[in-house]
Each structure stands twice: as C-alpha cells, then as structure tokens.
Design a protein around this motif. Structure first.
Motif: not given
Length: 417
Positions: A343-356
């Motif tokens: 779950n935390v990894s999925q949230v971090r992935a969403r954060i990475g997508a936003r930063m990109n």
C-alpha cells in the motif's frame, strides 16, 4: 494684396513648434533611458494591448511555477517520510520472521523482539504525524493544523484528520494532488483475513482508566462468521450481581442484543475476554457505563498490525498451549505487513508520477515563458540605433528652429527708418 502678420502670430507659432520639437526630443530621451519603445498606450494601442496580454500570461506562468515549487517540496518530504515508513515496516517484518522460528527462540529473545517492536511503534507513530515545512501535518487531509493520529487513553489509535486531498493547479488544465490522506495511507489497508480493532469509548470515566488490548484472533472461522458485526463491552452496575462486584455485558453493536454467555460477567483485570473468535484484555478500573468496542473489519491499520504482533508475542508464546494461535497470528502478521508495504509503495508510486508530471510541466512553462518574453521584447523594446539617430536629428532640428527664431525675432521696421 499683401498679407499682414500680427506680432502675436510671429512669436507664438514658432514657440509652439519649438515646444513640440522639445516634447519629441524628451520622449526619445525617455525611450532611450527606459529601453522601451512603448511608453504609453497612445504610442501603439495594438502593441500595448498585446504587451499587456503577454504580461498577464507570464505572471500566470510565474504563479504556476511557484505552485510547482511548493508541490515538489511537499511531495519530496512526503516521499521521504514514506521511505522511512517502509524501512520501519521492513524491520518489523524481519522481527516477525525471526519470531516465527519459535523452536529456537528463548524467552529472552522474545523479550528483546518485544522491546524493539515498542520502539518501532513509537517511531511509526511519530512518522505518521510528520509535518511539512510550513508546520502543517502531512497526513491530516484538509485539517492541516490537527494532529491526525492520536493515541487513545483507553487503548488503540484514532485518526482525527479527514479524508481530503489537497490539489494545486500547475497549468491551465492540470491540477496535481499535493498530499495524501493518512487514513488512505496508514489505516485503510486491506487485511490478509477478516480482522478487528479494539478501542475504548472516549467518554469513559474510569480512574485509572480502563485500557483494552490490541487483542488476538483465536478462531478465524468464528470471526469470519461474526463479520461485519461489532461488539460493545459495557460495564454494568455492581449491584446487578450478588455479591456486588464489577461486571460487564457484551452486546452486538447493531441491535444491542446480548451475546450468549456474556451477560454480567465478573471483571478480572487482565483476564481474556473472548468475543466472536477474538480475545482482548481489559486492565484498569472501569466505571459503570464505560464501554469498549471491538470492530470487525476487512482492513487493518499499520499500528494495529504492530500492536497485535506485540500482543501475540507477549501473551500467547509457544509452549503455553497456544502454539496454533501463535503460528496463525505470526503468519497473518507477515501477510499484513506485506500488504502495508504494498500500500505504501503504491502511494509512493503515485507521488513519483506527480513529480514527473510537475517536472514536465515546469519545463513547458520555462519554454513558453521564454517565447512570450521574446515576443514581448520584439513589440515593446527599443531599437537603440534608430532611436539615437532620431535623437540627433530631433536635436539638430530643435537647435535650427531656435537659431532661426532668434534671428527673425530681432527684425523690426524701426531698423529701416
């Protein structure tokens, strides 16, 4: 017929011409000093309108860039916190794997594991209440000034934030989330199997307050059958039993029906209370009317997972007749920790997508702003070579007009009498 020229006309007309020439010269000097061709809208109405439009576009892009800078700072901080969360969960998982080797663990080993789990619970609690650079809580939703996670006096943890997600506009058509709800990140994690959460009613008045444990699942099938019901442990009037003593009754939360065999049960602090396939302990001195709730759920928060692991380790160790319960709960702990990491990894992935996305939009704004400034420069900036030549010409014409006026103004008929 000869024309007659009045003295007023002889003097006023040249003066007006010289004033106009001086005004043109002053305007050219001001253009050179400012470097701008358009000083007022009257100089070029169409160009001035276009410059105003470009200025507005550039100011809007500047605001978008400030939003992106704020967004990136907040997302970078959140990503760093979640990275620390993953490290902490991974360490707890290592301890759970170690605890699963029951045959080689001594009592001292389990005590050491329990001690580290307590430290990790405090660490996790602190991370979940992290603040951003402006002093607002990262995971509180819209309630940035409200501490999102609180430790209940009667046991367990509560979420005091909201489920709101903040957004920032980074372009005319793109808005990006600058936060994530703590409930989504740390609480609403799908559990391996039907689970439960126990907590005390905030209105309890016991002194010292009654505290309910995280508890443990004894019979998974019974808990599955009990779900989605919740149970309420209510402390009754001591005079309801003979002889008078502290006692409690367990009821279904949905309809208040008393569960079989759980009415006016004598209270022994720390003794197991078994309801719907689960077991919890209550300690302290609850008053009549105090309540403790057991909520069945298909989700389980990360702190609940930690505390249940600790409770199992301390209260149902191997060799005490609960080996099956111990093994079952260690297995569920491992699975729930894996789901937490996922779950935390999925949230971090969403954060990475936003930063990109924000990086791409920032680069686009930089290119668009440069193009807008080039167009603006072409419209309003001054051609210095042309302006200097014009200044010299206007200065020469003004001097010639002044000299000719000085000559003609001295002419008089009296000079010829």
């Amino acid at each position: 017929m000869s024309d007659r020229l009045s003295t007023y006309w002889i003097y006023q007309r040249p003066v007006n011409d010289m004033l106009q020439l001086q005004s043109n010269l002053n305007k050219t000097q001001e253009q050179i000093s400012t470097g701008k061709r358009i000083l007022t809208p009257a100089d070029d109405p169409v160009g001035a309108s276009r410059v105003l439009q470009l200025n507005q576009e550039i100011a809007l892009m500047d605001q978008y860039e400030r939003n992106i800078t704020l967004l990136d700072a907040r997302l970078e901080q959140e990503e760093g916190v979640l990275g620390a969360v993953e490290d902490s969960v991974a360490r707890i998982r290592e301890l759970a794997v170690k605890a699963g080797n029951a045959g080689v663990l001594t009592g001292s080993d389990r005590q050491a594991i329990a001690a580290e789990i307590r430290e990790r619970v405090e660490e996790m609690y602190d991370l979940m209440n992290s603040k951003d650079g402006s002093g607002e809580y990262l995971f509180a939703g819209f309630s940035g000034n409200t501490q999102p996670f609180v430790e209940n006096p009667g046991g367990g943890y509560g979420y005091e934030g909201d489920e709101g997600v903040r957004f920032l506009q980074v372009s005319q058509t793109i808005t990006l989330a600058s936060s994530d709800s703590g409930k989504d990140v740390f609480m609403d994690i799908p559990s391996d199997k039907t689970s439960f959460t126990s907590y005390a009613n905030p209105q309890n008045t016991g002194n010292p307050p009654g505290i309910v444990s995280a508890g443990v699942t004894l019979d998974q099938e019974a808990l599955d059958a009990f779900y989605p019901e919740d149970a309420v442990i209510s402390f009754e009037n001591p005079l309801d039993v003979d002889p008078p003593e502290q006692n409690f009754t367990v009821r279904r939360k949905s309809d208040g029906r008393v569960l079989e065999g759980l009415q006016n049960v004598t209270y022994n602090p720390g003794s197991p209370i078994q309801v719907g396939g689960v077991s919890v302990n209550i300690t302290g001195n609850p008053n009549p009317g105090d309540q403790f709730i057991i909520e069945s759920s298909n989700k389980q928060g990360v702190l609940t997972t930690f505390e249940k692991f600790l409770f199992t380790l301390e209260n149902y160790p191997p060799g005490t007749g609960f080996d099956e319960v111990y093994d079952q709960n260690i297995s569920q702990t491992l699975n729930n920790l894996d789901k937490t990491i996922e779950n935390v990894s999925q949230v971090r992935a969403r954060i990475g997508a936003r930063m990109n996305t924000s990086e791409s939009v920032m680069n686009q704004h930089a290119d668009n702003k440069l193009a807008a400034k080039d167009i603006k420069s072409g419209i309003e900036d001054l051609d210095f070579a042309e302006a200097v030549s014009r200044l010299q010409m206007e200065s020469f014409i003004l001097q010639a007009a002044q000299q000719s006026f000085a000559q003609t103004s001295r002419l008089s008929l009296f000079d010829f009498i």
